[in-house]
Design a protein around this motif. Structure first.
Motif, mmCIF file in Angstrom:
data_model
loop_
_atom_site.group_PDB
_atom_site.id
_atom_site.type_symbol
_atom_site.label_atom_id
_atom_site.label_comp_id
_atom_site.label_asym_id
_atom_site.label_seq_id
_atom_site.Cartn_x
_atom_site.Cartn_y
_atom_site.Cartn_z
ATOM 1 N N UNK A 179 14.276 4.209 3.154
ATOM 2 C CA UNK A 179 14.405 4.656 4.540
ATOM 3 C C UNK A 179 13.054 4.480 5.223
ATOM 4 N N UNK A 180 13.043 3.754 6.327
ATOM 5 C CA UNK A 180 11.803 3.468 7.049
ATOM 6 C C UNK A 180 11.979 3.797 8.529
ATOM 7 N N UNK A 181 10.894 4.282 9.138
ATOM 8 C CA UNK A 181 10.932 4.554 10.565
ATOM 9 C C UNK A 181 10.803 3.270 11.376
ATOM 10 N N UNK A 182 10.148 2.254 10.790
ATOM 11 C CA UNK A 182 9.989 0.967 11.471
ATOM 12 C C UNK A 182 9.766 -0.124 10.425
ATOM 13 N N UNK A 183 9.990 -1.369 10.846
ATOM 14 C CA UNK A 183 9.925 -2.521 9.934
ATOM 15 C C UNK A 183 9.163 -3.631 10.633
ATOM 16 N N UNK A 184 8.016 -4.010 10.050
ATOM 17 C CA UNK A 184 7.183 -5.059 10.637
ATOM 18 C C UNK A 184 7.346 -6.362 9.867
ATOM 19 N N UNK A 185 7.076 -7.507 10.494
ATOM 20 C CA UNK A 185 7.476 -8.797 9.927
ATOM 21 C C UNK A 185 6.603 -9.351 8.813
ATOM 22 N N UNK A 186 5.346 -8.899 8.672
ATOM 23 C CA UNK A 186 4.475 -9.606 7.737
ATOM 24 C C UNK A 186 3.272 -8.778 7.322
ATOM 25 N N UNK A 187 2.554 -9.308 6.304
ATOM 26 C CA UNK A 187 1.270 -8.762 5.877
ATOM 27 C C UNK A 187 0.178 -9.766 6.232
ATOM 28 N N UNK A 188 -1.046 -9.258 6.437
ATOM 29 C CA UNK A 188 -2.161 -10.179 6.638
ATOM 30 C C UNK A 188 -2.799 -10.522 5.288
ATOM 31 N N UNK A 189 -3.890 -11.256 5.310
ATOM 32 C CA UNK A 189 -4.522 -11.707 4.062
ATOM 33 C C UNK A 189 -5.070 -10.562 3.222
ATOM 34 N N UNK A 190 -5.254 -9.398 3.833
ATOM 35 C CA UNK A 190 -5.777 -8.244 3.109
ATOM 36 C C UNK A 190 -4.666 -7.294 2.658
ATOM 37 N N UNK A 191 -3.412 -7.687 2.866
ATOM 38 C CA UNK A 191 -2.292 -6.860 2.441
ATOM 39 C C UNK A 191 -1.930 -5.749 3.398
ATOM 40 N N UNK A 192 -2.469 -5.798 4.634
ATOM 41 C CA UNK A 192 -2.121 -4.804 5.642
ATOM 42 C C UNK A 192 -0.877 -5.260 6.407
ATOM 43 N N UNK A 193 -0.039 -4.291 6.752
ATOM 44 C CA UNK A 193 1.152 -4.591 7.539
ATOM 45 C C UNK A 193 0.740 -4.951 8.963
ATOM 46 N N UNK A 194 1.369 -6.010 9.501
ATOM 47 C CA UNK A 194 1.065 -6.498 10.848
ATOM 48 C C UNK A 194 2.334 -6.459 11.705
ATOM 49 N N UNK A 195 2.276 -5.880 12.923
ATOM 50 C CA UNK A 195 1.097 -5.332 13.604
ATOM 51 C C UNK A 195 0.623 -3.989 13.045
ATOM 52 N N UNK A 196 1.500 -3.255 12.388
ATOM 53 C CA UNK A 196 1.083 -2.092 11.626
ATOM 54 C C UNK A 196 0.533 -0.942 12.439
ATOM 55 N N UNK A 197 -0.186 -0.061 11.724
ATOM 56 C CA UNK A 197 -0.828 1.085 12.361
ATOM 57 C C UNK A 197 -2.163 1.414 11.686
ATOM 58 N N UNK A 198 -2.692 0.449 10.931
ATOM 59 C CA UNK A 198 -3.950 0.667 10.219
ATOM 60 C C UNK A 198 -3.716 1.327 8.874
ATOM 61 N N UNK A 199 -4.766 1.931 8.322
ATOM 62 C CA UNK A 199 -4.674 2.622 7.038
ATOM 63 C C UNK A 199 -4.171 4.037 7.287
ATOM 64 N N UNK A 200 -2.938 4.310 6.870
ATOM 65 C CA UNK A 200 -2.318 5.602 7.161
ATOM 66 C C UNK A 200 -3.095 6.752 6.538
ATOM 67 N N UNK A 201 -3.563 6.572 5.305
ATOM 68 C CA UNK A 201 -4.312 7.636 4.652
ATOM 69 C C UNK A 201 -5.575 7.989 5.401
ATOM 70 N N UNK A 202 -6.334 6.987 5.799
ATOM 71 C CA UNK A 202 -7.569 7.232 6.559
ATOM 72 C C UNK A 202 -7.281 7.922 7.884
ATOM 73 N N UNK A 203 -6.195 7.516 8.535
ATOM 74 C CA UNK A 203 -5.899 8.090 9.836
ATOM 75 C C UNK A 203 -5.349 9.524 9.716
ATOM 76 N N UNK A 204 -4.604 9.798 8.647
ATOM 77 C CA UNK A 204 -4.099 11.150 8.421
ATOM 78 C C UNK A 204 -5.234 12.121 8.135
ATOM 79 N N UNK A 205 -6.165 11.682 7.273
ATOM 80 C CA UNK A 205 -7.205 12.581 6.811
ATOM 81 C C UNK A 205 -8.524 12.432 7.558
ATOM 82 N N UNK A 206 -8.557 11.536 8.548
ATOM 83 C CA UNK A 206 -9.745 11.386 9.369
ATOM 84 C C UNK A 206 -10.911 10.761 8.648
#
Length: 208
Positions: A179-206
């Motif tokens: 179950x996902x809230x959203x589905x993005x089309x691809x990963x970049x060369x660093x394995x990040x979801x694109x367009x994504x939302x950045x690193x979720x852990x870093x953004x959650x914990x500041x």
């Protein structure tokens, strides 16, 4: 093959816009993750088994239904913790476990460094949480560890999924619905979801 559910609910879509916004601060980001997780868990619990019960009302008796399974919430450390309270709002009697994984720098395989689960995990429907399903390696491994501990009914919840991760989980664990809230089309060369939302852990914990 497991089911992939991607929410089209207007409330979730609107909140996803705020999560994606680079200017959304840590406090607001945490709150929105909490809200999206709660809304998503409403969909993920839709097919839980029910049993018939009779309830005494102030007037007479009523034929009702109640959930007929024990529940567990298992966040993947650390970012998955950000989704836990949202699920607990909907299922407050669920027990909570934790799984911690790191990637071996030589083999690149996920290695379990922490696992604490309810003792009766085999009797529970388990909601495994991690905000991002990118390459799928962590989710695949965590599901495998849960099965080794006896879990037989597992549902994976994420905020954002990508094709690579979905395919990896579905190929390895065709019995686990996603179950996902959203589905993005691809990963970049660093394995990040694109367009994504950045690193979720870093953004959650500041910690970005």
């Amino acid at each position: 093959m497991s089911k992939l559910f991607v929410s089209e609910h207007p409330m979730i879509q609107s909140k996803m816009a705020m999560l994606r916004d680079k200017d959304t601060g840590a406090k607001e980001f945490r709150e929105i993750i909490h809200e999206v997780a709660m809304l998503l868990s409403y969909e993920a619990t839709r097919e839980l088994p029910l049993t018939d019960v009779k309830v005494e009302t102030p007037i007479t008796t009523a034929d009702c239904k109640v959930i007929d399974t024990k529940l567990a919430i298992v966040p993947i450390l650390r970012a998955g913790i950000g989704m836990t309270d949202g699920l607990l709002n909907l299922m407050p009697t669920a027990k909570i476990g934790h799984i911690g994984l790191y990637r071996d720098p030589e083999t690149l395989n996920p290695v379990e460094y922490y696992c604490k689960l309810p003792s009766d995990i085999e009797e529970r429907t388990v909601f495994l949480t991690d905000p991002m399903l990118a390459t799928g390696g962590t989710a695949e491994a965590a599901i495998g560890f849960l099965k080794e501990k006896g879990a037989t009914k597992i549902i994976f919840l994420c905020i954002l999924a990508a094709p690579d991760g979905v395919k990896k989980v579905q190929d390895a664990h065709p019995d686990v619905d996603i179950y996902a809230a959203a589905y993005d089309p691809q990963l970049n060369d660093h394995g990040y979801i694109v367009p994504g939302l950045g690193d979720a852990g870093d953004r959650i914990f500041g910690t970005k």
